[in-house]
Design an enzyme around this catalytic site. Structure first.
Site, short mmCIF file in Angstrom:
data_model
loop_
_atom_site.label_atom_id
_atom_site.label_comp_id
_atom_site.label_asym_id
_atom_site.label_seq_id
_atom_site.Cartn_x
_atom_site.Cartn_y
_atom_site.Cartn_z
N GLU A 121 -45.31 -21.61 91.02
CA GLU A 121 -45.95 -21.20 89.77
C GLU A 121 -46.72 -19.91 90.05
O GLU A 121 -47.85 -19.94 90.54
CB GLU A 121 -46.86 -22.30 89.25
CG GLU A 121 -47.26 -22.15 87.80
CD GLU A 121 -47.78 -23.44 87.20
OE1 GLU A 121 -48.26 -23.39 86.06
OE2 GLU A 121 -47.71 -24.49 87.86
N ASP A 209 -42.69 -34.19 79.31
CA ASP A 209 -43.35 -34.33 80.60
C ASP A 209 -43.07 -35.72 81.15
O ASP A 209 -41.93 -36.07 81.40
CB ASP A 209 -44.86 -34.04 80.43
CG ASP A 209 -45.56 -33.66 81.71
OD1 ASP A 209 -45.16 -34.14 82.78
OD2 ASP A 209 -46.52 -32.88 81.66
#
Length: 304
Positions: A121, A209
């Site tokens: 990320e 998710d």
């Protein structure tokens, strides 16, 4: 239906809830803080064990010993003793991708662990795509690769007879289905169950998710940046029900409580702007949803 906060602690990134029927507690993690959390839902107090590493992403009890937990830390699968807070390395993955880390996982009916990784990320919500892999770990600690080129390996669950595995890759906003053979632990016939990008009903659902399943075989999917959990019929891919929360970043869910008729939902405050944090003072809490009129199942433990 009733939604309430069941934790005093607010996690920066709460994830991976697992109801422990023996101890009557909810295990989960605060991923970015490196904390394994043990929540007493009656007192709303949380005990914490902090682990070294960048990200702690799942916690599941061993079937053989309530003190032992399988956890993932960065790219490692470890065995944690809760009492003495000691860790033992079981396996390490993605050695050629040192910035990867595990993100979510579950155990199947025979106690085999399934857990997947995600890419680096670079900045919040900007992920290096297709760097992750879905792995399984058998009770003898043998490790296998199953699905590659995953961006954010996430929620997974099996249908009622364990012949289909549902699996989420969050970044492309897709829920997949695989044919599943439990005994050898193999996947085949990958297909897309839901593409959040093309079905209008999912437009405001953010990113899929964490996920669980109820006794009627319907999926419950946490919607990150969607502030909700949706109940999905896997036969039609239609949303049957929506539960909204006073927090935008809803991360995962599981059934629990004495009768498995309570839905426990984790959330996060990491990534919220200062303004949104003020508007969402309960972000990062564990929520409890009751009076749903449907039940779930005990989650399977690790057979290692």
């Amino acid at each position: 239906m009733a939604v309430c906060v069941t934790s005093k602690r607010l996690s920066s990134l709460g994830e991976g809830p697992h109801w422990d029927e023996e101890c009557k507690v909810l295990w989960h993690v605060d991923a970015l803080a490196g904390d394994v959390c043990r929540l007493d839902v009656e007192t709303r107090e949380t005990e914490v064990v902090h682990l070294s590493g960048r990200v702690v992403s799942l916690v599941i009890p061993y079937s053989s010993d309530p003190d032992k937990l399988v956890v993932t830390v960065d790219r490692e699968i470890r065995k944690l003793s809760w009492k003495n807070q000691s860790c033992e390395l079981l396996q390490e993955v993605d050695q050629d991708k040192p910035d990867n880390h595990f993100n979510d996982g579950k155990c199947d009916r025979i106690g085999r662990l399934w857990a997947g990784t995600k890419g680096f990320e670079k900045i919040p919500t900007v992920i290096e795509p297709e760097q992750g892999t879905l792995y399984s770990l058998d009770s003898n600690l043998s490790l296998r690769k199953h699905v590659e080129k995953i961006s954010i390996s996430n929620g997974m669950v099996w249908n009622l007879d364990h012949t289909i595995m549902f699996y989420i890759d969050s970044l492309p906003r897709k829920i997949y289905a695989f044919d599943f053979d439990l005994t050898p632990g193999t996947l085949s016939n990958q297909r897309t169950l839901v593409d959040f990008n093309v079905v209008p009903a999912y437009e405001e659902c953010g990113f899929p998710d964490g996920m669980t399943i109820d006794c009627e075989g319907k999926l419950w999917v946490a919607c990150y940046d969607g502030g909700r959990v949706v109940r999905i019929d896997p036969a039609t891919a239609q949303i049957l029900r929506t539960v909204k929360f006073p927090a935008q970043k809803i991360t995962s869910c599981c059934f629990g409580g004495p009768n498995y008729d309570e839905l426990y939902v984790t959330s996060a405050w990491a990534g919220l702007s200062d303004v949104n944090k003020k508007d969402q003072p309960q972000a990062g809490a564990v929520f409890k949803v009751s009076e749903l009129g449907v039940k779930g199942f005990p989650q399977d433990r690790f057979a290692g």
